[in-house]
Scaffold this motif. Structure first.
Motif, mmCIF file in Angstrom:
data_model
loop_
_atom_site.group_PDB
_atom_site.id
_atom_site.type_symbol
_atom_site.label_atom_id
_atom_site.label_comp_id
_atom_site.label_asym_id
_atom_site.label_seq_id
_atom_site.Cartn_x
_atom_site.Cartn_y
_atom_site.Cartn_z
ATOM 1 N N GLY A 189 0.987 -1.128 0.140
ATOM 2 C CA GLY A 189 0.004 -0.013 -0.038
ATOM 3 C C GLY A 189 0.760 1.107 -0.131
ATOM 4 N N THR A 190 0.388 2.313 0.329
ATOM 5 C CA THR A 190 -0.847 2.547 0.959
ATOM 6 C C THR A 190 -2.077 2.702 0.062
ATOM 7 N N PRO A 191 -3.293 2.512 0.438
ATOM 8 C CA PRO A 191 -4.536 2.683 -0.281
ATOM 9 C C PRO A 191 -4.756 4.227 -0.862
ATOM 10 N N THR A 241 -1.899 2.787 -6.131
ATOM 11 C CA THR A 241 -1.782 1.133 -6.187
ATOM 12 C C THR A 241 -2.422 0.989 -7.299
ATOM 13 N N GLU A 299 -2.902 -3.515 -1.476
ATOM 14 C CA GLU A 299 -2.739 -2.392 -0.449
ATOM 15 C C GLU A 299 -3.526 -2.785 0.936
#
Length: 373
Positions: A10-12, A16, A89
């Protein structure tokens, strides 16, 4: 045994989907470069991540075979003699114990294990993360969402996904600092492919001849579309907490939204100021940490000046109604010939009779969405 395994956790909302779409679109060409994407699909890697993070809600929707996804991914890595890439993620959700267990499994399958985090500044992350919650069924306003995250509770879902120093503390067990990598998402206005080039340089991908125009299905919604989505979500109690219902809401709504024009979301001055201060603190922590940075950490410092845009919690009702009417018209046209009354309702958007017709049609759509419940 693989030479190296890269675990992109990740991060979201930090590029991603963009990166994954390119990796999977070029899977065969990457295999020619001895880079394996184990599992064979993004869905299989998602299922593997659910096993790693022991997500009970997702696991309950999976078959016994699907719950073996993580074992199969690890076995494929172990059978490889090149490099391997796992990218999911939702792995940021893993607890310290679950992350350590996953890393231990991978250390038995590869000579080197590398953890990669892509990250974006908090001023851009917060509206995106809130919008993603709305897509999954939450009726929460941006103001209320901000109120929760401004408590800075590390157990709040947002911080579990976005506090990069804490994420890397959970995901660095037994790893050399030079095997833990932070890749900042470039600032707005930078070259569109700079994030791609940074990750390619890290992983060792030669993108010469790769297809770099893969479709990316992660639409940003206009403020009026978000307001309409929240109004629909209000018909379903805690949909974003019910995995099956959340998936149903998202799969129904997402393909039908994303086409409306609108100004970007603007944070209120107090929100913006708080996130600038909190974002700078996070960057200062990363600068003092021993982890490898690929790019410029200052890209994670929020712009101190608020950007232009609109308050998504105060969208005029007429704008929300216009989105609802277009939504209904498109849905009705995609199905059988609409009844005359419905056709008239979507043809004349301004009289009260037609507004009532739109509301009735919306009720029918909602009943379809919930399977008649």
């Amino acid at each position: 045994m693989a030479r190296r395994v890269w675990v992109h956790i990740g991060t979201p909302k930090s590029g991603t989907t963009y990166l994954q779409s390119l990796w999977w679109h070029n899977r065969e060409a990457l295999a020619d470069q001895r880079l394996l994407l184990p599992g064979g699909s993004a869905d299989e890697q998602f299922r593997a991540s659910a096993v790693v993070r022991a997500n009970a809600g997702v696991l309950a929707t999976m078959t016994e075979h699907q719950r073996g996804a993580w074992d199969r991914v690890v076995d494929e890595v172990a059978a490889s003699d090149g490099d391997a890439l796992v990218s999911q993620e939702q792995l940021v959700e893993a607890s310290r114990e679950d992350a350590a267990a996953a890393l231990a499994r991978l250390r038995g399958a590869a000579e080197e294990v590398h953890v990669v985090v892509t990250a974006r500044d908090l001023v851009r992350q917060v509206p995106s993360a809130w919008q993603q919650r709305v897509k999954h069924g939450s009726p929460t306003t941006l103001r209320r969402f901000f109120g929760r995250l401004a408590k800075d509770d590390p157990d709040f879902n947002f911080w579990h996904h976005q506090d990069v120093p804490r994420i890397l503390e959970r995901w660095s067990d037994g790893l050399a600092p030079e095997h833990v990598h932070v890749v900042p998402l470039p600032r707005p206005g930078a070259d569109r492919d700079l994030l791609w080039r940074r990750t390619c340089a890290l992983i060792g991908i030669d993108d010469t001849g790769l297809a770099l125009d893969a479709p990316v299905a992660n639409e940003t919604l206009a403020p009026a579309e978000i307001a309409f989505h929240r109004a629909v979500n209000a018909h379903f109690r805690n949909a974003h907490l019910d995995v099956a219902l959340s998936r149903r809401v998202k799969s129904f709504m997402e393909p039908r939204l994303g086409g409306a024009a609108g100004e970007p979301i603007a944070l209120a001055p107090d929100m913006h100021a708080w996130l600038v201060e909190r974002g700078d603190r996070m960057v200062d922590e990363l600068a003092a940490a021993p982890w490898d940075v690929v790019g410029d950490l200052d890209d994670l410092r929020p712009d101190p000046e608020p950007g232009a845009g609109v308050d998504p919690d105060a969208v005029p009702t007429a704008d929300v109604l216009a989105v609802a009417e277009e939504f209904l018209a498109a849905e009705l046209l995609a199905r059988a010939e609409p009844p005359a009354a419905a056709a008239r309702a979507v043809s004349h958007p301004h009289s009260s009779d037609e507004e009532r017709g739109s509301a009735t049609a919306l009720g029918r759509v909602l009943r379809r969405l919930t399977g008649g419940r």
